[in-house]
Design a protein around this motif. Structure first.
Motif, PDB file in Angstrom:
ATOM      1  N   SER A   2      60.698  65.455  78.568  1.00 41.54           N
ATOM      2  CA  SER A   2      61.479  65.001  79.721  1.00 41.54           C
ATOM      3  C   SER A   2      60.557  64.622  80.872  1.00 41.54           C
ATOM      4  CB  SER A   2      62.461  66.088  80.165  1.00 41.54           C
ATOM      5  OG  SER A   2      63.473  66.284  79.200  1.00 41.54           O
ATOM      6  N   GLY A   3      59.506  65.427  81.097  1.00 44.07           N
ATOM      7  CA  GLY A   3      58.526  65.087  82.123  1.00 44.07           C
ATOM      8  C   GLY A   3      57.856  63.761  81.836  1.00 44.07           C
ATOM      9  N   THR A  21      55.788  74.307  87.224  1.00 44.17           N
ATOM     10  CA  THR A  21      55.210  74.070  85.905  1.00 44.17           C
ATOM     11  C   THR A  21      54.924  75.431  85.279  1.00 44.17           C
ATOM     12  OG1 THR A  21      54.150  72.021  86.650  1.00 44.17           O
ATOM     13  CG2 THR A  21      53.288  73.049  84.637  1.00 44.17           C
ATOM     14  N   TYR A  22      55.528  75.710  84.141  1.00 47.94           N
ATOM     15  CA  TYR A  22      55.228  77.002  83.516  1.00 47.94           C
ATOM     16  C   TYR A  22      54.289  76.810  82.328  1.00 47.94           C
ATOM     17  CZ  TYR A  22      59.165  76.133  80.220  1.00 47.94           C
ATOM     18  OH  TYR A  22      60.021  75.615  79.281  1.00 47.94           O
ATOM     19  N   ARG A  23      53.399  77.783  82.206  1.00 45.29           N
ATOM     20  CA  ARG A  23      52.338  77.701  81.198  1.00 45.29           C
ATOM     21  C   ARG A  23      52.412  78.817  80.161  1.00 45.29           C
ATOM     22  NH1 ARG A  23      50.491  75.563  85.924  1.00 45.29           N
ATOM     23  NH2 ARG A  23      49.430  73.549  85.713  1.00 45.29           N
ATOM     24  N   HIS A  24      53.435  79.647  80.294  1.00 42.10           N
ATOM     25  CA  HIS A  24      53.594  80.756  79.353  1.00 42.10           C
ATOM     26  C   HIS A  24      55.082  80.946  79.075  1.00 42.10           C
ATOM     27  CE1 HIS A  24      49.463  81.640  80.526  1.00 42.10           C
ATOM     28  NE2 HIS A  24      49.884  81.616  81.788  1.00 42.10           N
ATOM     29  N   ILE A  25      55.396  81.310  77.847  1.00 39.98           N
ATOM     30  CA  ILE A  25      56.753  81.688  77.456  1.00 39.98           C
ATOM     31  C   ILE A  25      56.658  83.061  76.812  1.00 39.98           C
ATOM     32  CG2 ILE A  25      58.771  81.158  76.037  1.00 39.98           C
ATOM     33  CD1 ILE A  25      57.925  78.218  76.109  1.00 39.98           C
ATOM     34  N   ARG A  26      57.555  83.933  77.202  1.00 38.44           N
ATOM     35  CA  ARG A  26      57.553  85.304  76.675  1.00 38.44           C
ATOM     36  C   ARG A  26      58.910  85.578  76.045  1.00 38.44           C
ATOM     37  NH1 ARG A  26      54.929  90.442  78.432  1.00 38.44           N
ATOM     38  NH2 ARG A  26      56.364  92.164  77.983  1.00 38.44           N
ATOM     39  N   LEU A  27      58.938  85.763  74.729  1.00 37.53           N
ATOM     40  CA  LEU A  27      60.158  86.074  73.992  1.00 37.53           C
ATOM     41  C   LEU A  27      60.144  87.540  73.584  1.00 37.53           C
ATOM     42  CD1 LEU A  27      60.495  83.093  71.458  1.00 37.53           C
ATOM     43  CD2 LEU A  27      61.399  83.250  73.764  1.00 37.53           C
ATOM     44  N   SER A  28      61.282  88.199  73.752  1.00 41.36           N
ATOM     45  CA  SER A  28      61.373  89.591  73.306  1.00 41.36           C
ATOM     46  C   SER A  28      62.789  89.887  72.849  1.00 41.36           C
ATOM     47  CB  SER A  28      60.970  90.548  74.429  1.00 41.36           C
ATOM     48  OG  SER A  28      61.751  90.346  75.592  1.00 41.36           O
ATOM     49  N   ALA A  56      47.517  76.511  74.737  1.00 38.74           N
ATOM     50  CA  ALA A  56      46.600  76.308  73.606  1.00 38.74           C
ATOM     51  C   ALA A  56      47.343  76.251  72.277  1.00 38.74           C
ATOM     52  CB  ALA A  56      45.562  77.435  73.574  1.00 38.74           C
ATOM     53  N   ASP A  57      48.514  76.862  72.207  1.00 37.68           N
ATOM     54  CA  ASP A  57      49.300  76.827  70.972  1.00 37.68           C
ATOM     55  C   ASP A  57      49.842  75.442  70.679  1.00 37.68           C
ATOM     56  OD1 ASP A  57      49.017  79.629  70.577  1.00 37.68           O
ATOM     57  OD2 ASP A  57      50.663  79.997  71.997  1.00 37.68           O
ATOM     58  N   LEU A  58      49.908  74.605  71.712  1.00 37.02           N
ATOM     59  CA  LEU A  58      50.477  73.267  71.568  1.00 37.02           C
ATOM     60  C   LEU A  58      49.453  72.175  71.838  1.00 37.02           C
ATOM     61  CD1 LEU A  58      53.271  72.030  70.933  1.00 37.02           C
ATOM     62  CD2 LEU A  58      53.703  71.964  73.402  1.00 37.02           C
ATOM     63  N   GLY A  59      48.355  72.524  72.474  1.00 36.01           N
ATOM     64  CA  GLY A  59      47.352  71.524  72.828  1.00 36.01           C
ATOM     65  C   GLY A  59      47.728  70.715  74.050  1.00 36.01           C
ATOM     66  N   THR A  60      48.507  71.312  74.943  1.00 35.34           N
ATOM     67  CA  THR A  60      48.903  70.642  76.179  1.00 35.34           C
ATOM     68  C   THR A  60      48.452  71.496  77.358  1.00 35.34           C
ATOM     69  OG1 THR A  60      51.066  71.734  76.117  1.00 35.34           O
ATOM     70  CG2 THR A  60      50.916  69.544  75.131  1.00 35.34           C
ATOM     71  N   GLU A  61      48.641  70.956  78.570  1.00 39.44           N
ATOM     72  CA  GLU A  61      48.256  71.703  79.760  1.00 39.44           C
ATOM     73  C   GLU A  61      49.376  72.606  80.258  1.00 39.44           C
ATOM     74  OE1 GLU A  61      46.866  69.055  82.764  1.00 39.44           O
ATOM     75  OE2 GLU A  61      45.226  68.276  81.538  1.00 39.44           O
ATOM     76  N   ALA A  62      50.593  72.370  79.790  1.00 36.67           N
ATOM     77  CA  ALA A  62      51.744  73.151  80.223  1.00 36.67           C
ATOM     78  C   ALA A  62      52.710  73.275  79.058  1.00 36.67           C
ATOM     79  CB  ALA A  62      52.424  72.487  81.414  1.00 36.67           C
ATOM     80  N   LEU A  63      53.717  74.127  79.219  1.00 37.71           N
ATOM     81  CA  LEU A  63      54.745  74.276  78.191  1.00 37.71           C
ATOM     82  C   LEU A  63      56.106  73.765  78.651  1.00 37.71           C
ATOM     83  CD1 LEU A  63      53.906  77.781  76.678  1.00 37.71           C
ATOM     84  CD2 LEU A  63      53.272  75.508  75.835  1.00 37.71           C
ATOM     85  N   GLY A  64      56.238  73.504  79.944  1.00 38.68           N
ATOM     86  CA  GLY A  64      57.510  72.986  80.443  1.00 38.68           C
ATOM     87  C   GLY A  64      57.592  73.140  81.945  1.00 38.68           C
ATOM     88  N   TYR A  65      58.774  72.863  82.463  1.00 36.40           N
ATOM     89  CA  TYR A  65      58.993  72.871  83.906  1.00 36.40           C
ATOM     90  C   TYR A  65      60.371  73.446  84.196  1.00 36.40           C
ATOM     91  CZ  TYR A  65      55.687  69.161  82.788  1.00 36.40           C
ATOM     92  OH  TYR A  65      54.655  68.457  82.225  1.00 36.40           O
ATOM     93  N   GLN A  84      48.223  63.717  80.180  1.00 36.79           N
ATOM     94  CA  GLN A  84      47.611  64.377  81.336  1.00 36.79           C
ATOM     95  C   GLN A  84      48.589  64.543  82.495  1.00 36.79           C
ATOM     96  OE1 GLN A  84      44.517  65.625  80.920  1.00 36.79           O
ATOM     97  NE2 GLN A  84      44.831  64.854  78.856  1.00 36.79           N
ATOM     98  N   ILE A  85      49.866  64.338  82.261  1.00 35.19           N
ATOM     99  CA  ILE A  85      50.823  64.431  83.367  1.00 35.19           C
ATOM    100  C   ILE A  85      51.456  65.804  83.448  1.00 35.19           C
ATOM    101  CG2 ILE A  85      51.348  61.971  83.290  1.00 35.19           C
ATOM    102  CD1 ILE A  85      54.038  64.216  82.122  1.00 35.19           C
ATOM    103  N   GLU A  86      51.047  66.733  82.613  1.00 30.88           N
ATOM    104  CA  GLU A  86      51.762  68.004  82.544  1.00 30.88           C
ATOM    105  C   GLU A  86      51.651  68.839  83.824  1.00 30.88           C
ATOM    106  OE1 GLU A  86      50.067  66.978  79.761  1.00 30.88           O
ATOM    107  OE2 GLU A  86      51.708  66.787  78.346  1.00 30.88           O
ATOM    108  N   GLY A  87      50.694  68.573  84.658  1.00 28.25           N
ATOM    109  CA  GLY A  87      50.583  69.329  85.897  1.00 28.25           C
ATOM    110  C   GLY A  87      49.786  70.590  85.720  1.00 28.25           C
TER     111      GLY A  87
END
Length: 420
Positions: free
Chosen positions: A68-69, A87-94, A107-116, A417-420
């Motif tokens: 979407s970004g 811009t969030y760079r971590h997701i925590r599931l429990s 690093a799990d995706l090879g991007t600078e961020a995981l979402g917004y 490179q737009i991930e922020g």
């Protein structure tokens, strides 16, 4: 064009049409489509029931995927949006109080961020301001569609604007008017789906501890809870629970609600304060039997809606808009009629299957985690272990959640490179 302007003179078009297409619904999906058509040479009218400033005022925040970004970047509106959102760079599931935790990192995706995470007013206002500079887009607002007559060569639309009626003739109508779409219903398009046994309680909170640009998804037997990071040590809470429990949570004393919320977040965010009112809405899954028919296309919630677990709903609508814009522009370049059903079915074939995958994913996720049946509990916790420890599965799940699994619209093929 001033944002509060009610109407705009239609641009000239050929063969007696007032516009090439009418988008009914000026929410984020409809506005994204109009923005995406800026350089298409198609004349567009956006019909919205509310003034732009009123439509932008909603106490909601949304998860925005990486795709979407990139779509907003491709349109040219991202630089306006990105500085105002998280811009969030971590997701925590429990899984409730279970010790096993799945953590996702860029690093799990090879991007600078995981979402917004962006608030409704920021997203829609940015789109509206962009549209104000689009010479091929006109506004009719506040305006209501009274009648739609589909003809062989075009569509006649009767619109009520400021107490008077206007007759518009277009090649195509796009329904972007939400889950209770008048356009879909009046066209006789049926839907499949169901109401869940759950409702969502949403609220904005202030946190004592920093959220560290982390999106939290915590599953409980009553339903999932998402905590999305916002700027300024704030978060948006999306708390799913059975209807009666959700109603009780809304009516609970503020201090009791916050105490329970602190327990449910495991104290990770410290002492919490309520920043907004609490809102409750029922949850449903819906898929239209058709997204298109001659002279008509549906996008966003008018075409489908899903469980909010994973925050996929708005992103599906943004991808719909980008895909339809691409199909319409390609048809125009090839001299095809944009309202022809063969053209529109290219959009339906593209988006309907991908949306089914998201609908199924969110449904299974909710049902797997919203129960205490021991075999299911064992299975899901083994699944979480796999996600945490086996990288290909983690990468696959991330690609699905971030929109990077599936066909990418041209607008979304922007630089990584737009991930922020």
């Amino acid at each position: 064009m001033a944002l509060e302007q009610l109407t705009q003179t239609p641009p000239s078009t050929q063969q007696g049409f007032d516009y090439d297409l009418a988008i009914v619904g000026g929410g984020i999906a409809g506005a994204t489509l109009a923005c995406a058509l800026k350089n298409s040479k198609l004349s567009v009218v956006l019909v919205e029931a509310q003034l732009p400033s009123v439509a932008a005022v909603k106490p909601q925040a949304y998860n925005l995927s990486i795709l979407s970004g990139r779509i907003f970047q491709g349109i040219g509106v991202w630089n306006k949006i990105l500085p105002q959102i998280t811009t969030y760079r971590h997701i925590r599931l429990s899984d409730g109080d279970h010790a096993g935790i799945v953590q996702f990192h860029p690093a799990d995706l090879g991007t600078e961020a995981l979402g917004y995470v962006g608030e409704h007013n920021i997203l829609l206002t940015a789109l509206q301001e962009f549209l104000a500079e689009c010479p091929n887009v006109s506004w009719l607002c506040p305006a209501e569609v009274e009648e739609v007559e589909y003809q062989g060569s075009g569509v006649e639309i009767k619109v009520k604007v400021a107490g008077t009626y206007r007759q518009l003739r277009t090649r195509l109508v796009v329904g972007a008017d939400g889950v209770r779409s008048q356009i879909r219903t009046s066209a006789g398009i049926t839907t499949k789906g169901w109401q869940y046994w759950q409702s969502c309680v949403t609220a904005r909170i202030k946190t004592e501890k920093p959220h560290n640009n982390t999106a939290f998804e915590r599953f409980w037997s009553s339903g999932p809870m998402g905590v999305l990071p916002l700027p300024g040590n704030r978060c948006q809470v999306v708390w799913t629970a059975p209807h009666a429990e959700a109603k009780a949570l809304k009516e609970l004393d503020k201090a009791e609600f916050l105490s329970l919320l602190e327990q449910r977040t495991g104290g990770l965010l410290g002492h919490l304060e309520l920043e907004s009112d609490r809102f409750v809405f029922p949850v449903q899954l819906m898929q239209s039997d058709r997204y298109t028919q001659p002279r008509l296309a549906l996008i966003g919630d008018a075409a489908h809606c899903c469980h909010p677990v994973g925050g996929q709903g708005l992103n599906m609508g943004i991808r719909d808009a980008a895909a339809l814009a691409q199909i319409l522009q390609a048809a125009t370049q090839q001299g095809e009629d944009i309202g022809d059903v063969q053209v529109l079915r290219r959009y339906e074939r593209w988006r309907k299957l991908e949306n089914w995958a998201i609908l199924g994913f969110t449904d299974v996720l909710d049902r797997m985690f919203s129960n205490n049946w021991l075999p299911v509990v064992t299975t899901r916790r083994f699944g979480l272990w796999i996600l945490q420890n086996i990288h290909p599965f983690k990468s696959l799940a991330l690609r699905l959640m971030t929109g990077l699994l599936g066909r990418t619209p041209h607008l979304g093929q922007s630089s990584g490179q737009i991930e922020g």
